[in-house]
Write a protein that holds these residues in place. Structure first.
Motif, PDB file in Angstrom:
ATOM      1  N   SER A  37      -5.438   9.379  -7.133  1.00  0.00           N
ATOM      2  CA  SER A  37      -5.339   9.443  -8.591  1.00  0.00           C
ATOM      3  C   SER A  37      -4.503  10.634  -9.045  1.00  0.00           C
ATOM      4  N   TYR A  38      -3.625  10.377 -10.033  1.00  0.00           N
ATOM      5  CA  TYR A  38      -2.730  11.433 -10.509  1.00  0.00           C
ATOM      6  C   TYR A  38      -2.742  11.566 -12.030  1.00  0.00           C
ATOM      7  N   GLU A  39      -3.733  10.984 -12.674  1.00  0.00           N
ATOM      8  CA  GLU A  39      -3.891  11.107 -14.128  1.00  0.00           C
ATOM      9  C   GLU A  39      -5.281  11.646 -14.420  1.00  0.00           C
ATOM     10  N   LEU A  40      -5.351  12.695 -15.231  1.00  0.00           N
ATOM     11  CA  LEU A  40      -6.666  13.273 -15.516  1.00  0.00           C
ATOM     12  C   LEU A  40      -6.801  13.643 -16.971  1.00  0.00           C
ATOM     13  N   SER A  41      -8.043  13.732 -17.382  1.00  0.00           N
ATOM     14  CA  SER A  41      -8.427  14.389 -18.617  1.00  0.00           C
ATOM     15  C   SER A  41      -9.634  15.247 -18.282  1.00  0.00           C
ATOM     16  N   GLY A  42      -9.636  16.462 -18.775  1.00  0.00           N
ATOM     17  CA  GLY A  42     -10.731  17.352 -18.429  1.00  0.00           C
ATOM     18  C   GLY A  42     -10.686  18.637 -19.232  1.00  0.00           C
ATOM     19  N   VAL A  43     -11.329  19.654 -18.687  1.00  0.00           N
ATOM     20  CA  VAL A  43     -11.495  20.927 -19.373  1.00  0.00           C
ATOM     21  C   VAL A  43     -11.077  22.048 -18.436  1.00  0.00           C
ATOM     22  N   VAL A  44     -10.224  22.949 -18.915  1.00  0.00           N
ATOM     23  CA  VAL A  44      -9.841  24.122 -18.124  1.00  0.00           C
ATOM     24  C   VAL A  44     -11.085  24.975 -17.900  1.00  0.00           C
ATOM     25  N   ALA A  45     -11.389  25.257 -16.634  1.00  0.00           N
ATOM     26  CA  ALA A  45     -12.652  25.919 -16.304  1.00  0.00           C
ATOM     27  C   ALA A  45     -12.771  27.296 -16.947  1.00  0.00           C
ATOM     28  N   ASP A  46     -11.691  28.041 -17.036  1.00  0.00           N
ATOM     29  CA  ASP A  46     -11.757  29.418 -17.540  1.00  0.00           C
ATOM     30  C   ASP A  46     -11.800  29.507 -19.057  1.00  0.00           C
TER      31      ASP A  46
ATOM     32  N   ARG B 106      -2.324   3.582 -28.799  1.00  0.00           N
ATOM     33  CA  ARG B 106      -3.693   3.527 -28.282  1.00  0.00           C
ATOM     34  C   ARG B 106      -3.675   2.990 -26.858  1.00  0.00           C
ATOM     35  N   PRO B 107      -4.151   3.769 -25.884  1.00  0.00           N
ATOM     36  CA  PRO B 107      -4.231   3.265 -24.515  1.00  0.00           C
ATOM     37  C   PRO B 107      -5.417   2.328 -24.350  1.00  0.00           C
TER      38      PRO B 107
ATOM     39  N   GLY C 139       2.819  15.731 -25.059  1.00  0.00           N
ATOM     40  CA  GLY C 139       2.489  16.236 -26.386  1.00  0.00           C
ATOM     41  C   GLY C 139       2.895  15.278 -27.483  1.00  0.00           C
ATOM     42  N   GLU C 140       4.063  14.635 -27.325  1.00  0.00           N
ATOM     43  CA  GLU C 140       4.511  13.656 -28.309  1.00  0.00           C
ATOM     44  C   GLU C 140       3.617  12.418 -28.283  1.00  0.00           C
ATOM     45  N   LEU C 141       3.227  11.982 -27.083  1.00  0.00           N
ATOM     46  CA  LEU C 141       2.313  10.840 -26.976  1.00  0.00           C
ATOM     47  C   LEU C 141       0.972  11.159 -27.631  1.00  0.00           C
ATOM     48  N   ALA C 142       0.489  12.384 -27.440  1.00  0.00           N
ATOM     49  CA  ALA C 142      -0.764  12.789 -28.073  1.00  0.00           C
ATOM     50  C   ALA C 142      -0.635  12.784 -29.593  1.00  0.00           C
ATOM     51  N   ARG C 143       0.516  13.253 -30.100  1.00  0.00           N
ATOM     52  CA  ARG C 143       0.725  13.268 -31.548  1.00  0.00           C
ATOM     53  C   ARG C 143       0.712  11.852 -32.113  1.00  0.00           C
ATOM     54  N   LEU C 144       1.386  10.932 -31.439  1.00  0.00           N
ATOM     55  CA  LEU C 144       1.404   9.543 -31.899  1.00  0.00           C
ATOM     56  C   LEU C 144       0.015   8.921 -31.828  1.00  0.00           C
TER      57      LEU C 144
ATOM     58  N   VAL D 129     -12.129   9.506 -21.074  1.00  0.00           N
ATOM     59  CA  VAL D 129     -11.774   8.275 -20.361  1.00  0.00           C
ATOM     60  C   VAL D 129     -10.507   7.673 -20.948  1.00  0.00           C
ATOM     61  N   GLU D 130     -10.427   7.606 -22.270  1.00  0.00           N
ATOM     62  CA  GLU D 130      -9.232   7.058 -22.912  1.00  0.00           C
ATOM     63  C   GLU D 130      -8.012   7.926 -22.653  1.00  0.00           C
ATOM     64  N   ALA D 131      -8.198   9.240 -22.716  1.00  0.00           N
ATOM     65  CA  ALA D 131      -7.063  10.147 -22.500  1.00  0.00           C
ATOM     66  C   ALA D 131      -6.524  10.051 -21.077  1.00  0.00           C
TER      67      ALA D 131
END
Length: 244
Positions: free
Chosen positions: A52-61, A209-210, A197-202, A99-101
């Motif tokens: 897997s090479y696509e993720l959504s998550g939280v920066v640990a720091d 919508r994915p 970033g542009e995809l997120a803005r749209l 999950v969507e991201a």
């Protein structure tokens, strides 16, 4: 941590140490990771390797919510934690769940790069998207319409964007991510933080919508890859790592 790794003998769910970020990397707690058809057959000389090479998550720091397409020449992200180059991470779309991201980066970037970088799509042009229900195709249709193009099912067309291979309709320009073909511009998607970033803005603006076909925990990795290969899939198959 748990990780889905490909071994010479097949997939396994392994308990391994969390990665230690190197120079220019950050540790991300993975909430969701999407998988791609055929990735278990991609060439690899570094097994065992995390898939897997696509993720959504939280920066640990910092706690920042991020998403990314990560480089293909290193371990993937189907794990509880991943070390990711900071230059690949973009802020997660606020309107999407993790999950969507996670379902957006590869399909969205493939569509963006295919339509606009390689396909040079312009407002008012006619475009055919093959595999319009798939993980890339459904996003390409949305992006093409947002750009003012006319998405059609048959020719004549100014651009064909092929996501599935096989016989292609005639067009002035043909771009494909499926397989090299005479007269077609074949390319492999690459990570790009600015385009994410542009995809997120749209997405946050309601223009994109994915689609998520189904979700699986890491422990059901084999079933997840079976679903990726199944007929009738609509959108991405995603590992829901955190149970969100």
């Amino acid at each position: 941590m748990l990780a889905v790794r490909l071994h010479p003998e097949g997939l396994r769910i392994d308990e391994i140490e969390p990665p230690s970020p190197g120079a220019g990397e950050v540790l991300v707690r993975v909430h969701a990771a999407a998988i791609t058809r055929g990735e278990l057959e991609w060439p690899s000389d570094r097994l065992p390797a995390i898939v897997s090479y696509e993720l959504s998550g939280v920066v640990a720091d910092t706690g920042e919510e991020v998403f990314a397409l990560t480089p293909f020449d290193r371990d993937g992200v189907a794990a509880e934690y991943a070390a990711v180059p900071a230059s690949m991470l973009a802020p997660k779309p606020a309107s999407l769940s993790h999950v969507e991201a996670a379902a957006l980066p590869m399909g969205g970037l493939s569509a963006w790069q295919g339509l606009f970088e390689h396909g040079r799509l312009r407002r008012g042009e006619r475009v055919i998207v093959t595999g319009a229900r798939g993980g890339v195709g459904h996003l390409a249709v949305q992006l093409a319409r947002h750009a003012g193009a006319d998405v059609v099912e048959d020719g004549p067309a100014d651009l064909v964007f092929d996501t599935v291979g096989g016989s292609l309709p005639a067009a002035h320009r043909v771009v494909t991510i499926a397989a090299e073909a005479p007269g077609a511009d074949f390319f492999v998607v690459g990570p790009n933080r600015e385009q994410l970033g542009e995809l997120a803005r749209l997405t946050d603006g309601g223009e994109l919508r994915p689609a998520v076909d189904s979700t699986f925990p890491l422990e059901r990795a084999r079933a997840a890859f079976e679903r990726v290969a199944a007929r009738g899939k609509r959108g991405k198959v995603v590992f829901d790592v955190s149970g969100s």
